[in-house]
Enzyme design. Structure first.
Site, short mmCIF file in Angstrom:
data_model
loop_
_atom_site.label_atom_id
_atom_site.label_comp_id
_atom_site.label_asym_id
_atom_site.label_seq_id
_atom_site.Cartn_x
_atom_site.Cartn_y
_atom_site.Cartn_z
N ALA A 430 1.04 -1.09 -0.29
CA ALA A 430 -0.09 -0.05 0.08
C ALA A 430 1.05 1.16 -0.04
O ALA A 430 0.29 2.55 -0.37
CB ALA A 430 -0.92 0.11 1.11
N HIS A 437 -0.30 6.70 2.35
CA HIS A 437 0.76 5.82 2.56
C HIS A 437 1.95 6.27 2.03
O HIS A 437 3.09 6.13 2.57
CB HIS A 437 0.37 4.40 1.90
CG HIS A 437 -0.91 3.84 2.60
ND1 HIS A 437 -2.21 4.36 2.48
CD2 HIS A 437 -1.12 2.60 3.40
CE1 HIS A 437 -3.00 3.77 2.90
NE2 HIS A 437 -2.58 2.78 3.53
N GLY B 109 -5.86 -4.95 -0.90
CA GLY B 109 -4.60 -5.10 -0.01
C GLY B 109 -5.13 -4.17 1.08
O GLY B 109 -6.26 -4.06 1.43
N CYS B 110 -4.02 -3.57 1.62
CA CYS B 110 -4.21 -2.62 2.84
C CYS B 110 -4.47 -1.05 2.35
O CYS B 110 -3.79 -0.33 2.48
CB CYS B 110 -2.93 -2.82 3.75
SG CYS B 110 -2.42 -4.36 3.96
N ILE B 111 -5.42 -1.11 1.55
CA ILE B 111 -5.93 0.11 1.00
C ILE B 111 -7.34 0.54 1.36
O ILE B 111 -7.97 -0.37 1.51
CB ILE B 111 -5.66 0.40 -0.58
CG1 ILE B 111 -6.36 -0.88 -1.25
CG2 ILE B 111 -4.06 0.20 -0.62
CD1 ILE B 111 -6.55 -0.43 -2.69
#
Ligand code: SF4
Ligand code: SF4
Lengths: 700, 111
Positions: A430, A437, B109-111
């Protein structure tokens, strides 16, 4: 008659001792392949002993968790201890001096014991949450103890009995049979808690049964499942699924000591019941940590314990049915494995471990979660959670170099796959893709640039995250982690550094050593080779915050703190960093180091309320594999306690930036902040702040 | 599995309404997907969608938010090259909503 009782008591004691010995032998036999730390992770053996001492003697976790239970529990236990000591006089001749001194206190201790038990038992009726989790055996146990206490007192005060004549009996009267862990029984107490020191936000909700029973994340399809080697779907025939699930559970019990201990040890005290952000946000009783555990414990008892096999309804044991399995799926995917509950449990029971076991069993019967399993598949196939192939990474990093050059005038490099670099930086994918991020990624590059350290990303190890942990599957966990080792060996790096990702740091800090040999532990040839290659002067792996903080302390980084003056900053501790790992060289370093960095690069900083940060930090609401859109309802509600704490500092201090060191936290907050009336840009990374203030040097 | 029926053609979609097969995509189905998302497609919407498809064809992944905003800034003018503008076009997020209309898989994902 006396003989009968004597035999009974000896038999009861024998059962207790034998049962306890059997359990302990079972634990000793079972391996513990992954280290499951307890907070706050002591760093030395003496630290561990001291931590245990405080727990066993003062019930420290319980004290943090619930003052009522602690008080009644302490009254009972200390009372019991004194009464026991007092009774020594029946067995020793002459009576020891200190036992004689204790006699008058011991008398009152009998009352304390009874009052404590009464309080604990009353809570089982009066407090809704505790009523919900109580089984008949919980009542029975308290009743037995209370009868013992009361008859003892009656013998003293109402009808004096010549104890010496029945010494045999008295000697064992305090041992209720069957439950080896009865000694630290500490149950819930009195009226509803308004303990102000512990809950600045009085948000213990009333129970709303099944409030979240309708929420279920998408189930993985056959393609996703099979790519990980799991059965594609559940068997049509229930018996087959049933047997597989119980079989897998049995295997896990043989494999993980933690699971065994956690399933056995709970006494339904209720200290954890109001500690889960999902319970606080939803009121669904099955989101109380102990109730979440109970979903599995009930089945465990039925199939793996004598009491559950013989008297299922007495001990809350039940058969595994399709409905139970569905419940597992729903509620094990409503846990973020944040371990907050474990901080308040007198036994350190970690619901996250049970959640992981639940998910592992579900995967084993072909009932996997789409979100996590699809992502793990992408890591195996492409190299990272997002599925960014090498060329896309390169393109993104080229773009970053251009942007940073435009912004600062400096040629900061964002290298990919550079052979012989000193540092391999492994960060969540990310960090290449999402806002905010990527701002931290820019910061990492600037730190290495300013310190003159050669470094590289890797397209093979382009993911720090490891969802193998989320699904509790050792093989997936290891396979994902091994990519980092391969990349490190190929690139010949001397140091491995992990970027801003919470659970990645847990995996790196606590598991990489035995899984991959990054750090001591594993002994296979590749691990040994890697250990030789890595520079022993540095901690392997290091967290990017440790690297940056070391450089700051060495005076190798310069900042213009005023560049961050438009920000009033607070720091959100991410669960896995806070409660499952460490930084630096002393306990609590994981709390200090990121804050030290923030204070070094910015002038305006305010912490949130102490009971919402540090080891008691609240989860963002999106961790542990629930960061998926179909669980948005849960994510928003689960963020409530964090949002309340944030609101405080926003109102009181004008905070407009919440820094964090986790990709999931950043993504989750970006999404849920607007639901609470905040701007989504309020969240960002610690290295985003570093990036804003860092001085890159004099050359243009 | 769900599907969209259009002009005698079947477009298979997943639980969340994303096309299963990238190759199925055409402008007609994009219009239907946009309608399901309550997005009124303007020229600028199409610019975004087309860029996403081009990028995907080259890299097998949707572009990072930053890459997308930069590209749109170049195409539609610097005042539009920011994520705020993209959120105006696609209120549920350019990455997720625009990807759906463009027939790309959802980036997760980590989004
Ligand atoms: S989400 Fe956290 S607090 Fe809640 S049960 Fe799971 S590990 Fe415990
Ligand atoms: S898990 Fe721990 S805190 Fe929760 S009820 Fe059981 S023993 Fe008490």
């Amino acid at each position: 008659m006396s003989l009968f009782f004597a035999i009974l008591f000896y038999a009861a004691s024998a059962i207790l001792v034998a049962g306890l010995a059997y359990k302990i032998a079972g634990y000793a036999r079972t391996p513990a392949p992954l280290s499951i730390p307890t907070t706050p992770g002591p760093t030395s053996t003496a630290g561990v002993v001291f931590r245990m001492f405080r727990e066993v003697v003062f019930f420290e976790s319980l004290f943090k968790g619930n003052l009522w239970i602690w008080m009644f529990g302490a009254m009972f236990h200390f009372g019991l201890a004194l009464v026991l000591l007092r009774h020594l006089r029946y067995f020793i001749e002459p009576v020891w001096f200190w036992v004689a001194i204790l006699q008058p206190f011991g008398l009152y201790a009998g009352f304390a014991m009874a009052a404590g038990l009464g309080g604990l038992w009353a809570r089982r009726f009066l407090v809704e949450r505790i009523r919900y989790i109580s089984t008949p055996s919980d009542h029975l146990m308290l009743a037995l103890l209370l009868v013992i206490a009361v008859t003892g007192l009656a013998m003293k005060f109402l009808m004096h009995t010549d104890i010496v004549a029945v010494t045999l009996r008295a000697k064992h009267a305090i041992s209720p049979p069957g439950r080896p862990n009865w000694r630290r029984r500490t149950d819930m107490a009195g009226p509803e808690i308004k303990a102000p020191a512990f809950r600045e936000y009085p948000t213990i909700p009333a129970l709303q049964p099944d409030a979240m029973a309708g929420l279920k994340c998408y189930v993985a399809n056959e393609k996703i499942q099979e790519a990980l080697g799991f059965p594609g779907k559940m068997a049509d025939n229930w018996q087959e699924t049933h047997d597989k699930a119980i079989g897998r559970m049995g295997e896990l019990l043989e494999k993980y000591r933690s699971l065994r201990v956690f399933l056995d040890a709970c006494v339904h005290c209720g200290s954890c019941t109001d500690k889960c952000h999902y319970f606080i946000g939803t009121g669904d009783p099955k989101n109380m940590p102990v109730a979440r555990q109970e979903l599995m414990r009930s089945v465990y008892r039925r199939y793996f314990t004598t009491a559950g096999k013989l008297f299922p309804s007495l001990v809350g044991a039940r058969d595994l049915t399709p409905e139970v399995l569905d419940e597992w799926y729903k509620y094990y995917w409503q846990c973020s494995e944040c371990r907050r509950c474990s901080v308040f449990c007198p036994y350190g029971i970690d619901t996250a471990e049970i959640t992981m076991a639940g998910r592992e069993i579900l995967d084993a019967v072909g009932y996997g979660q789409k979100y996590s399993n699809e992502i793990i598949g992408k890591v195996h196939r492409i190299g990272n959670n997002l599925g960014l192939p090498g060329p896309a990474l390169q393109d993104t990093l080229n773009g970053l170099e251009e942007d940073v050059k435009d912004d600062t005038g400096f040629d900061v490099k964002y290298p990919l796959d550079v052979q012989g670099a000193e540092v391999l930086l492994v960060t969540p994918s990310a960090d290449f893709f999402a806002e905010p991020h990527i701002e931290s990624t820019i910061g990492y590059g600037k730190v290495f640039h300013a310190a003159g350290i050669s470094w590289t990303f890797s397209s093979k190890a382009s993911e720090a995250g490891n969802f193998g942990m989320f699904i509790g599957n050792y093989e997936q966990l290891r396979k994902v982690a091994l990519r980092v080792r391969e990349a490190a060996l190929e690139l010949g790096v001397k140091r491995i550094v992990v970027g801003e990702c919470g659970h990645a740091w847990r995996v790196a800090y606590a598991f990489w050593n035995t899984l991959t040999g990054i750090g001591a532990g594993a002994s296979d040839p590749f691990a040994v080779e890697l250990q030789k290659q890595l520079d022993p002067r540095y901690k392997q792996p290091s967290h990017i915050c440790e690297v940056t903080w070391d450089l700051i302390q060495q005076g190798r980084l310069k900042f213009d703190k005023s560049a961050n003056d438009h920000r009033i900053i607070t720091f959100h501790d991410s669960c896995n960093v806070a409660r499952a790992s460490r930084m630096g060289d002393h306990p609590g370093g994981q709390f200090e180091i990121p804050r030290n960095i923030v204070r070094a690069v910015a002038n305006r900083f305010h912490d949130m309320a102490p009971e919402t940060i540090g080891e008691q930090t609240f989860c963002c609401g999106g961790g542990g594999g629930v960061l998926t859109d179909e669980l948005m309802d849960l994510r928003v509600k689960g963020a409530l306690p964090r949002m309340e704490a944030l609101k405080r500092v926003v109102d009181d201090h004008g905070v407009n930036f919440m820094a964090t060191i986790c990709a999931i936290c950043k993504a989750q907050f970006s999404k849920v902040l607007p639901y609470y009336g905040f701007k989504s840009g309020l969240v960002g990374g610690v290295h985003q702040l570093v990036s804003t203030a860092i001085q890159l040097g004099n050359e243009q | 599995m769900a599907a969209i029926e259009l002009n005698g053609k079947t477009y298979e979609t997943d639980e969340e309404g994303y096309l299963v097969n990238l190759a199925d995509w055409d402008e007609d189905v994009a219009a239907v997907l946009a309608e399901q998302e309550n997005v009124q497609m303007s020229n600028n919407h199409w610019e975004v969608v087309n860029f996403l498809r081009e990028y995907y064809n080259e890299f097998q992944i949707a572009p990072a938010v930053r890459v997308l905003t930069k590209a749109i800034g170049k195409k539609l003018g610097p005042e539009k090259g920011n994520s705020q503008y993209l959120y105006e076009l696609f209120p549920y997020g350019p990455a997720k909503q625009a990807c759906k209309i463009a027939g790309l898989p959802k980036p997760t994902g980590c989004i």
